[in-house]
Design an enzyme around this catalytic site. Sequence first.
Site, PDB file in Angstrom:
ATOM      1  N   ASN A  64      -1.678  10.644  44.269  1.00 13.62           N
ATOM      2  CA  ASN A  64      -0.684   9.662  43.863  1.00 13.62           C
ATOM      3  C   ASN A  64      -1.321   8.668  42.888  1.00 13.62           C
ATOM      4  O   ASN A  64      -2.554   8.594  42.764  1.00 13.62           O
ATOM      5  CB  ASN A  64      -0.126   8.926  45.078  1.00 13.62           C
ATOM      6  CG  ASN A  64       0.800   9.797  45.896  1.00 13.62           C
ATOM      7  OD1 ASN A  64       1.638  10.518  45.361  1.00 13.62           O
ATOM      8  ND2 ASN A  64       0.653   9.743  47.218  1.00 13.62           N
ATOM      9  N   CYS A  73       3.142  17.924  45.565  1.00 14.30           N
ATOM     10  CA  CYS A  73       4.227  17.274  44.820  1.00 14.30           C
ATOM     11  C   CYS A  73       5.041  18.377  44.179  1.00 14.30           C
ATOM     12  O   CYS A  73       4.486  19.238  43.488  1.00 14.30           O
ATOM     13  CB  CYS A  73       3.643  16.333  43.764  1.00 14.30           C
ATOM     14  SG  CYS A  73       4.859  15.680  42.602  1.00 14.30           S
ATOM     15  N   GLY A  74       6.354  18.374  44.400  1.00 15.10           N
ATOM     16  CA  GLY A  74       7.201  19.446  43.905  1.00 15.10           C
ATOM     17  C   GLY A  74       7.249  19.526  42.392  1.00 15.10           C
ATOM     18  O   GLY A  74       6.998  20.582  41.795  1.00 15.10           O
ATOM     19  N   ASN A  75       7.584  18.424  41.731  1.00 18.37           N
ATOM     20  CA  ASN A  75       7.600  18.422  40.269  1.00 18.37           C
ATOM     21  C   ASN A  75       6.191  18.583  39.710  1.00 18.37           C
ATOM     22  O   ASN A  75       5.994  19.187  38.653  1.00 18.37           O
ATOM     23  CB  ASN A  75       8.237  17.142  39.742  1.00 18.37           C
ATOM     24  CG  ASN A  75       9.749  17.167  39.862  1.00 18.37           C
ATOM     25  OD1 ASN A  75      10.374  18.219  39.817  1.00 18.37           O
ATOM     26  ND2 ASN A  75      10.350  16.001  40.030  1.00 18.37           N
ATOM     27  N   ASN A 179       8.419   8.838  52.030  1.00 25.69           N
ATOM     28  CA  ASN A 179       9.186   8.586  50.818  1.00 25.69           C
ATOM     29  C   ASN A 179      10.607   8.223  51.230  1.00 25.69           C
ATOM     30  O   ASN A 179      11.098   8.677  52.275  1.00 25.69           O
ATOM     31  CB  ASN A 179       9.198   9.827  49.928  1.00 25.69           C
ATOM     32  CG  ASN A 179       7.807  10.222  49.466  1.00 25.69           C
ATOM     33  OD1 ASN A 179       7.278   9.664  48.534  1.00 25.69           O
ATOM     34  ND2 ASN A 179       7.210  11.190  50.152  1.00 25.69           N
ATOM     35  N   CYS A 207      11.664  13.230  41.877  1.00 27.10           N
ATOM     36  CA  CYS A 207      10.690  13.612  42.909  1.00 27.10           C
ATOM     37  C   CYS A 207      11.088  14.991  43.403  1.00 27.10           C
ATOM     38  O   CYS A 207      12.157  15.156  43.991  1.00 27.10           O
ATOM     39  CB  CYS A 207      10.693  12.595  44.044  1.00 27.10           C
ATOM     40  SG  CYS A 207       9.682  13.098  45.457  1.00 27.10           S
ATOM     41  N   GLY A 208      10.236  15.994  43.153  1.00 26.75           N
ATOM     42  CA  GLY A 208      10.605  17.368  43.461  1.00 26.75           C
ATOM     43  C   GLY A 208      10.828  17.641  44.928  1.00 26.75           C
ATOM     44  O   GLY A 208      11.851  18.224  45.324  1.00 26.75           O
ATOM     45  N   THR A 209       9.885  17.229  45.781  1.00 25.14           N
ATOM     46  CA  THR A 209      10.067  17.450  47.218  1.00 25.14           C
ATOM     47  C   THR A 209      11.233  16.616  47.741  1.00 25.14           C
ATOM     48  O   THR A 209      11.908  17.013  48.694  1.00 25.14           O
ATOM     49  CB  THR A 209       8.784  17.100  47.984  1.00 25.14           C
ATOM     50  OG1 THR A 209       8.352  15.779  47.637  1.00 25.14           O
ATOM     51  CG2 THR A 209       7.682  18.101  47.681  1.00 25.14           C
TER      52      THR A 209
END
Length: 268
Positions: A64, A73-75, A179, A207-209
């Site tokens: 982070n 992190c998804g993205n 988050n 935020c991907g996730t």
Amino acid sequence: MLKFTKMDGAGNDFVIIDNRDLNVSLDKDIVAKLCDRHRGIGADGFMAVESSQENGDYRMRYYNSDGNEAEMCGNGARCFARFVYNLKDHENKTIRIETVAGMVTAEIFENDVQIMLSNPFDLKLNIPVEINGQPELIHFINTGVPHAIMVVDELGTINIKKIGSAIRHHEVFAPEGTNANFQKNDSLNTLSIRTYERGVEDETLACGTGIVANALIHDQLNDISPPVFINVQGGDTLKVCWEKENDSYKNVTLTGPAEIVFEGKINV
């Protein structure tokens, strides 16, 4: 002198380096400095490419912007996949990425990158909490990292930093924190969301996730069929698909843009 690439995934921005030779020693202060938008490159997160230790093609180390290492992190994983594909050391458009949260499979398309996440877990609905003196119902799921979700009627009037921070640090989600996501239902299969990210400690453009978490909670509350399309604060729309057995999810995918912004070198 550190060679880096700046990438953008639906408004989530990242700094990424090729560290397969492990020549770069990373610590919290260096990562935080690189991510600083005033004195560094500026990013929501930092990623290092390493050799996989678990039969993946690559290992993703994700940090982070505060310098702390996170599960994934998804993205970031979608940008990571685009970056390693561009290394041109293979022709396969399907890439297996080792993360702390488990193996993530990415597929490269012309304009988008799709990732298949590890199976979500720890689903909880209708958690009663008090946020800034107001009773609220929060939903929760871990899609690689923890996400708390509040369904709202309007997104524009919410003080994301104040309410998001209160949820992120709430005792219910201690000690790791969470988050915080705010979800508005636009139609049966379309949502708009805003996200306060742990570790960034502010709102991010995507935020991907979190996108995946919102889609799955939406399914839990409304029993829909995929795909779900998610509009994020950065202006992009991403697609989430899944398979479900009872309340367990598998083969969860996230599809959206992942682009190289620029490359450069910086003294560390």
